[in-house]
Design an enzyme around this catalytic site. Structure first.
Site, PDB file in Angstrom:
ATOM      1  N   ASN A  12      21.417  24.990  -8.563  1.00 12.09           N
ATOM      2  CA  ASN A  12      20.266  25.142  -8.493  1.00 12.09           C
ATOM      3  C   ASN A  12      19.736  26.565  -7.716  1.00 12.09           C
ATOM      4  OD1 ASN A  12      17.342  25.203  -8.140  1.00 12.09           O
ATOM      5  ND2 ASN A  12      17.213  23.474  -6.648  1.00 12.09           N
ATOM      6  N   LYS A  14      17.024  28.048  -7.451  1.00 13.22           N
ATOM      7  CA  LYS A  14      15.843  28.017  -6.902  1.00 13.22           C
ATOM      8  C   LYS A  14      14.896  29.246  -7.430  1.00 13.22           C
ATOM      9  CE  LYS A  14      17.161  24.883  -3.318  1.00 13.22           C
ATOM     10  NZ  LYS A  14      16.897  24.368  -1.941  1.00 13.22           N
ATOM     11  N   HIS A  99      12.098  17.743  -8.176  1.00  5.72           N
ATOM     12  CA  HIS A  99      12.908  18.273  -6.808  1.00  5.72           C
ATOM     13  C   HIS A  99      11.941  18.121  -5.576  1.00  5.72           C
ATOM     14  CE1 HIS A  99      14.855  20.895  -4.058  1.00  5.72           C
ATOM     15  NE2 HIS A  99      15.888  20.962  -4.953  1.00  5.72           N
ATOM     16  N   GLU A 101      11.282  19.828  -3.335  1.00  2.00           N
ATOM     17  CA  GLU A 101      10.526  21.179  -3.104  1.00  2.00           C
ATOM     18  C   GLU A 101       9.048  21.251  -4.017  1.00  2.00           C
ATOM     19  OE1 GLU A 101      13.290  24.099  -3.335  1.00  2.00           O
ATOM     20  OE2 GLU A 101      14.248  23.285  -1.611  1.00  2.00           O
ATOM     21  N   GLU A 169      19.049  13.436  -3.371  1.00  5.03           N
ATOM     22  CA  GLU A 169      18.858  14.411  -2.457  1.00  5.03           C
ATOM     23  C   GLU A 169      17.910  14.223  -1.085  1.00  5.03           C
ATOM     24  OE1 GLU A 169      19.732  18.710  -4.344  1.00  5.03           O
ATOM     25  OE2 GLU A 169      17.615  18.029  -4.836  1.00  5.03           O
ATOM     26  N   GLY A 175      19.241  22.527   2.356  1.00  6.72           N
ATOM     27  CA  GLY A 175      19.060  23.911   2.951  1.00  6.72           C
ATOM     28  C   GLY A 175      19.229  23.876   4.491  1.00  6.72           C
ATOM     29  N   SER A 214      22.880  20.533   1.160  1.00  4.43           N
ATOM     30  CA  SER A 214      24.091  21.235   1.927  1.00  4.43           C
ATOM     31  C   SER A 214      25.432  20.820   1.508  1.00  4.43           C
ATOM     32  CB  SER A 214      23.495  20.810   3.398  1.00  4.43           C
ATOM     33  OG  SER A 214      22.561  21.242   3.905  1.00  4.43           O
TER      34      SER A 214
HETATM   35  C1  PEP Z   1      18.912  21.948  -3.754  1.00  5.06           C
HETATM   36  O1  PEP Z   1      17.985  22.556  -3.662  1.00  5.06           O
HETATM   37  O2  PEP Z   1      18.950  20.967  -4.772  1.00  5.06           O
HETATM   38  C2  PEP Z   1      19.980  21.829  -2.681  1.00  5.06           C
HETATM   39  C3  PEP Z   1      20.764  20.832  -2.576  1.00  5.06           C
HETATM   40  O3  PEP Z   1      19.914  22.625  -1.897  1.00  5.06           O
HETATM   41  P1  PEP Z   1      21.033  23.226  -0.691  1.00  5.06           P
HETATM   42  O4  PEP Z   1      22.334  22.873  -1.281  1.00  5.06           O
HETATM   43  O5  PEP Z   1      20.766  24.734  -0.427  1.00  5.06           O
HETATM   44  O6  PEP Z   1      20.918  22.001   0.305  1.00  5.06           O
END
Ligand code: PEP
Length: 251
Positions: A12, A14, A99, A101, A169, A175, A214
Site C-alpha cells: 500500500n 498510500k 483502511h 487512515e 491492521e 507506520g 509495521s
Molecule cells: C498500511 O498502511 O496498511 C500499513 C500496514 O502501513 P505500515 O506497513 O507502514 O505500518
C-alpha cells in the site's frame, strides 16, 4: 498459515509516489523474474494516478495492482472520487476499502465500507476490507470485540462468494514500528477466522486474512508463519523494492 490458501503480499503506497517511483516496480519485477517463483500473489496498490503505467511494468512480471479506495457508487456526480469500474478499467484487480487512515481522515463507517466492498465486487475487483483496533481499545481489552464488530458490519450482507480479503491492521501498529505480540496476532487471526466461518461456513474458511502494521523484512518471517495469517498488507516497506522483495521471500 493455512496451506490451502495462496498467500497475498500487498503493498500500500498510500499518497506516496510520482512517476519516478515506478523505477522501484521495475527493480521488483527484475528480482521476481530472476528468483524462484514467489509463494504468494504479489500486489501493489499505488496512487490511482500511477495504476496504468505501473501495470505496464508490473504485469509481465506477474505483479498485480489495486486501488486504495473506491466510491460506493459505480458512477455519478461525485467530484474528485474514483469508482471501482474506473480502477478495473486501468487494470486493477483489487481495491483496499476501510483502511484506518480513511476511517479516521474521512469518517468512514463500517456501513460505508460494506457499500464500497459491494461496488468493488460488482466491478470484478477483490475488496481488501481493513479492520483494526486503536491503542485505547486494545488497552481496554476490547480489541477482539472491536475487530469482530467491524468485520460483521464491513462485509456486505449479500456477499455471495466472489473473493474477498480481510486485512487485520491494528491502528497503533501502522507506520509506528510497533507490532502486536505473536500471541496477540494468533488470537486475533483465530477470532477473525472463527467469525468468518460462523457467518459464511466453508466460504469463510477460504478467505485470506492479512496482517498489516509495521511489517518489515526483519519480522515478516515470524508473522507470516502464524496460523491464519495468509499474507501481509505492507505500507512503508513496500516503497523500496529490496524491502518488499525480502518480505515476499520470507514466505
Ligand atoms: C498500511 O498502511 O496498511 C500499513 C500496514 O502501513 P505500515 O506497513 O507502514 O505500518
Amino acid at each position: 498459515m493455512t496451506t490451502a490458501i495462496t498467500p497475498l503480499i500487498a503493498g500500500n503506497w498510500k499518497m506516496n509516489g510520482t512517476s519516478v517511483a515506478l523505477a522501484e516496480v521495475g527493480r521488483l519485477a527484475e528480482r521476481l523474474r530472476a528468483g524462484a517463483p514467489p509463494r504468494a500473489t504479489v500486489l501493489i496498490c499505488p496512487p490511482a494516478t500511477l495504476l496504468a503505467d505501473l501495470n505496464r511494468i508490473a504485469a509481465p512480471a506477474g505483479i498485480v495492482s489495486g486501488g486504495q479506495d473506491c466510491h460506493p457508487a459505480l458512477s455519478g456526480a461525485h467530484t474528485g472520487d474514483i469508482s471501482a469500474p474506473m480502477l478495473a478499467d486501468l487494470g486493477a484487480q483489487y481495491v483496499i476499502v476501510g483502511h484506518s487512515e480513511r476511517r479516521a481522515d474521512h469518517g468512514e463507517t463500517s456501513a460505508l465500507v460494506a457499500d464500497k466492498a459491494r461496488a468493488a465486487l460488482a466491478s470484478g475487483l477483490v475488496p481488501i476490507i481493513c479492520v483494526g483496533e486503536t491503542e485505547a481499545e486494545r488497552r481496554a481489552g476490547q480489541a477482539v470485540a472491536v475487530v469482530t464488530a467491524q468485520l460483521a458490519a464491513s462485509i456486505p450482507e449479500d456477499w455471495a462468494g466472489h473473493s474477498i480479503v480481510i486485512a487485520y491492521e491494528p491502528v497503533w501498529a501502522i507506520g509506528t514500528g510497533l507490532t502486536p505480540t505473536t500471541q496477540d496476532i494468533i488470537d486475533m487471526h483465530r477470532a477473525v477466522r472463527m467469525t468468518l466461518e460462523a457467518r459464511f461456513g466453508a466460504r469463510g474458511a477460504g478467505v485470506r486474512i492479512l496482517y498489516g502494521g509495521s511489517m518489515k523484512p526483519a519480522n515478516a518471517r515470524e508473522i507470516l508463519a502464524i496460523e491464519h495469517v495468509n499474507g501481509g498488507l505492507v505500507g512503508g516497506a513496500s516503497l523500496l523494492a529490496s524491502d518488499f522483495y525480502a518480505i515476499i521471500s520470507a514466505l
